[in-house]
Design an enzyme around this catalytic site. Structure first.
Site, PDB file in Angstrom:
ATOM      1  N   LYS A  75       0.852  -1.199   0.000  1.00  0.00           N
ATOM      2  CA  LYS A  75       0.000   0.000   0.000  1.00  0.00           C
ATOM      3  C   LYS A  75       0.883   1.242   0.000  1.00  0.00           C
ATOM      4  CE  LYS A  75      -3.988   1.907   2.560  1.00  0.00           C
ATOM      5  NZ  LYS A  75      -4.887   1.719   3.729  1.00  0.00           N
ATOM      6  N   SER A 150      -9.720   1.624   2.838  1.00  0.00           N
ATOM      7  CA  SER A 150      -8.882   2.379   1.940  1.00  0.00           C
ATOM      8  C   SER A 150      -7.818   1.541   1.221  1.00  0.00           C
ATOM      9  CB  SER A 150      -8.172   3.490   2.730  1.00  0.00           C
ATOM     10  OG  SER A 150      -7.344   2.954   3.735  1.00  0.00           O
ATOM     11  N   SER A 174      -9.844  -0.720   7.066  1.00  0.00           N
ATOM     12  CA  SER A 174      -9.316  -0.579   5.705  1.00  0.00           C
ATOM     13  C   SER A 174      -8.607  -1.784   5.120  1.00  0.00           C
ATOM     14  CB  SER A 174      -8.369   0.614   5.640  1.00  0.00           C
ATOM     15  OG  SER A 174      -9.107   1.792   5.504  1.00  0.00           O
TER      16      SER A 174
HETATM   17  N1  GLN Z   1     -13.043   3.987   6.312  1.00  0.00           N
HETATM   18  C1  GLN Z   1     -12.488   4.408   7.544  1.00  0.00           C
HETATM   19  C2  GLN Z   1     -12.089   5.865   7.454  1.00  0.00           C
HETATM   20  O1  GLN Z   1     -12.360   6.442   6.454  1.00  0.00           O
HETATM   21  C3  GLN Z   1     -11.328   3.535   7.922  1.00  0.00           C
HETATM   22  C4  GLN Z   1     -10.125   3.841   7.141  1.00  0.00           C
HETATM   23  C5  GLN Z   1      -8.948   2.995   7.516  1.00  0.00           C
HETATM   24  O2  GLN Z   1      -9.068   1.970   8.164  1.00  0.00           O
HETATM   25  N2  GLN Z   1      -7.803   3.486   7.146  1.00  0.00           N
HETATM   26  O3  GLN Z   1     -11.531   6.421   8.337  1.00  0.00           O
END
Ligand code: GLN
Length: 477
Positions: A75, A150, A174
Site C-alpha cells: 500500500k 482504503s 481498511s
Molecule cells: N473507512 C475508515 C475511514 O475512512 C477507515 C479507514 C482505515 O481503516 N484506514 O476512516
C-alpha cells in the site's frame, strides 16, 4: 537454473517452497507478476497500482526465506526507497522516502519481492478507494463497483491474481472491508503486533499494518514475517510472535464462538446474515459451540471513531506544510506557502477530517467531543473484555452491512460512506485483532465474515479461517 513456468494462482507458500527447493528462479514469480499487472491493467483498467517496479528494481535478498521469491504489493502509505510513497495524495506526489517501513523491510528480509505500490484513499481516509488523487480503483469481481477501501488497490491486486499477497493498513477497517468486497482474506493484527515505523500516520492510536491474501495460510505466514517488536516503534510489543501458519490447521474443536446481537441489526442485508449463519454452522460442524452474546456499546463505535480518528489525523497531517515533504505551493510568505500547499495538495475528504478534528480538539469543545469519545472507546473495549472473560474464544460477525457498492454511489454522502465501517471500527477502538474471510457470494458479489479475537489471539482467528477454507465456504454460493 531453468526458470519454470509460473502460474498466477500459485500461493505465496508454493512460490517460496519452489524457490527454496531450486525449481523456480528467485525472480521468476515477481517477473511474471509484473507481466500480469501490465496485462491486467491494460485489459481491465482496474487502477490497482500507483507505481510499479522496473524489472531491474526487483530484488530477492534471501533465497532461503519463508517468502523467498514471493511477489508482494505494498500500500502506498508504507515507505519504500525504490518507489514513491504518495499516500494517494497530490501533496506527496513523487515523494521518495529515504528509509523503508519496518513491515516492508521484514518482507524483504524473508525473501519477498516488492513489485509495486497500490492505490488507496488519500491518507487512508475512505471506504471505497474513490478518494485517491490518482483515480478510483475498480473491483475485479465487477469493475463498475468499488473494491472497498482504503486498501482497495491491495485488495484488487490480490483478488485479480496479480500478486498472492499485499500489505495494507487498517485504522477502522481498511484491510478487512476491501478484503470482504473483493473476496479475499484480510487481517488486522492486535495493536502493537506490527511496527508502524514507516507507515504514514493517519490516527496513530488506531493504525495497524495488515495483510491481504487469497488463502489463510499465505496471510498467516506474511503476518508472522512482519510481526514483532521494533525499537523504532515504541508501541510495538515485545511479546513473542506465535507460528500463525501452524494455527491454520489446528481446527476449532471445543472453541466457543460468539455471535454478537448488535452486529446483526434489522438493516443487515438478509443474504449477508444467511452467509454468516452458514459460516457459524460450518464451525459448529467442525466441533465449535455457538453462543449468542451482547456488546451493548457497539452503537457508540462510529460516532466515537469519527471524533477520535479525525482528531489524531488533524495533528498528524500538520507535518505536510510544503516545507518538509513533497509538493510546495506558491507564496511570498511562509503562511501563503502553507496555505497554497495544503489547499491544492489535499483532497476534499482529507480537508473535511482536518476541520472535524481541529474542531473536536479545540478549547471549549475538547471535553464535549474528544473526552466523551475517549470514554465511549473505553466502554467498547470493556464490552470485549467482558465477553472474552466469560469463556468466548472468538466472535463471528459480518464484515460489512452490504456487498460492494457501485462506483459513485456514496461519494457525495460521507455519512453513508462512514457507515460501511460499522462492524470493523470496534476492533481498532479496542485494539483487538480482526480478520475478514470470504464466506460465499450474493448475486456474484463476495460476502465477508469477520472474526474478532481477544488481544494477542490472532491464532484463534487463523484456526477458524482454516476450517472455513477447508469447508469451501469461500466458493461462490
Ligand atoms: N473507512 C475508515 C475511514 O475512512 C477507515 C479507514 C482505515 O481503516 N484506514 O476512516
Amino acid at each position: 537454473m531453468t526458470p519454470i513456468a509460473f502460474e498466477g494462482d500459485a500461493t505465496a507458500l508454493q512460490v517460496a517452497e519452489r524457490v527454496r527447493g531450486g525449481t523456480l528462479a528467485p525472480l521468476a514469480a515477481a517477473q511474471a507478476a509484473l507481466a500480469r499487472v501490465r496485462e491486467t491493467e491494460k485489459a481491465r483498467g482496474l487502477n490497482a497500482f500507483v507505481s510499479v517496479a522496473a524489472p531491474d528494481e526487483l530484488v530477492c535478498t534471501h533465497h532461503a526465506g519463508s517468502l523467498a521469491g514471493v511477489p508482494v504489493a505494498v500500500k502506498d502509505n508504507l515507505a519504500t526507497t525504490i518507489l514513491p510513497t504518495s499516500c494517494g495524495s497530490r501533496i506527496l506526489e513523487g515523494y521518495v522516502s529515504p528509509f523503508v517501513a519496518t513491515a516492508v523491510r521484514r518482507i524483504l528480509e524473508a525473501g519477498g519481492v516488492v513489485v509495486g505500490k497500490t492505490n488507496m484513499d488519500e491518507f487512508a481516509m475512505g471506504s471505497s478507494t474513490e478518494n485517491s488523487a490518482y483515480g478510483p480503483t475498480r473491483n475485479p469481481v465487477d469493475p463498475l463497483r468499488v473494491p472497498g477501501g482504503s486498501s482497495g488497490g491491495s485488495a484488487a491486486a490480490v483478488a485479480a491474481g496479480m500478486v498472492p499477497v499485499a500489505l495494507g493498513s487498517d485504522t477502522g477497517g481498511s484491510v478487512r472491508q476491501p478484503a470482504a468486497f473483493c473476496g479475499v482474506v484480510g487481517v488486522k493484527p492486535t495493536y502493537g503486533r506490527v511496527s508502524r515505523y514507516g507507515l504514514v500516520a493517519f490516527a496513530s492510536s488506531l493504525d495497524q499494518v495488515g495483510v491481504l491474501a487469497r488463502t489463510a495460510g499465505d496471510a498467516a505466514e506474511t503476518l508472522r514475517v512482519v510481526s514483532g517488536q521494533d525499537p523504532r516503534d515504541a508501541t510495538s510489543s515485545p511479546r513473542s510472535v506465535p507460528d500463525f501458519s501452524a494455527a491454520v490447521s489446528k481446527g476449532v474443536e471445543g472453541m466457543v464462538v460468539g455471535l454478537p446481537d448488535e452486529y446483526f441489526p434489522d438493516t443487515l442485508d438478509p443474504h449477508i446474515r444467511d452467509r454468516v449463519l452458514a459460516a457459524a454452522h460450518a464451525l459448529r460442524d467442525a466441533g465449535a459451540s455457538i453462543r449468542t452474546v451482547s456488546l451493548p456499546h457497539t452503537r457508540l463505535a462510529i460516532p466515537s471513531y469519527y471524533v477520535l480518528a479525525p482528531a489524531e489525523a488533524s495533528s498528524n497531517l500538520s507535518r505536510f506544510d510544503g516545507v518538509r515533504f513533497g509538493r510546495r505551493g506558491p507564496g511570498s510568505t511562509t503562511r501563503e506557502v502553507y496555505e497554497s500547499t495544503r489547499h491544492d495538495g489535499f483532497g476534499t475528504e482529507v480537508k473535511r477530517r482536518i476541520v472535524l478534528g481541529t474542531y473536536a480538539l479545540s478549547a471549549g469543545y475538547h471535553d464535549a467531543y474528544y473526552e466523551t469519545a475517549q470514554r465511549a472507546r473505553a466502554l467498547i473495549a470493556e464490552d470485549f473484555r467482558a465477553v472474552f472473560g466469560e469463556g468466548v474464544d472468538l466472535l463471528l460477525t459480518p464484515t460489512t452491512p452490504g456487498v460492494a457498492f457501485p462506483i459513485g454511489e456514496r461519494v457525495d454522502d460521507p455519512v453513508a460512506m462512514y457507515l460501511s465501517d460499522i462492524f470493523t471500527v470496534t476492533a481498532n477502538l479496542a485494539g483487538i485483532p480482526g480478520m475478514s474471510v470470504p464466506i460465499g457470494t450474493h448475486d456474484g458479489l463476495p460476502v465477508g465474515g469477520q472474526f474478532l479475537a481477544p488481544w494477542w489471539m490472532e491464532e484463534t482467528m487463523f484456526a477458524a479461517a482454516g476450517v472455513l477454507e477447508a469447508a469451501g465456504m469461500g466458493e461462490p454460493s
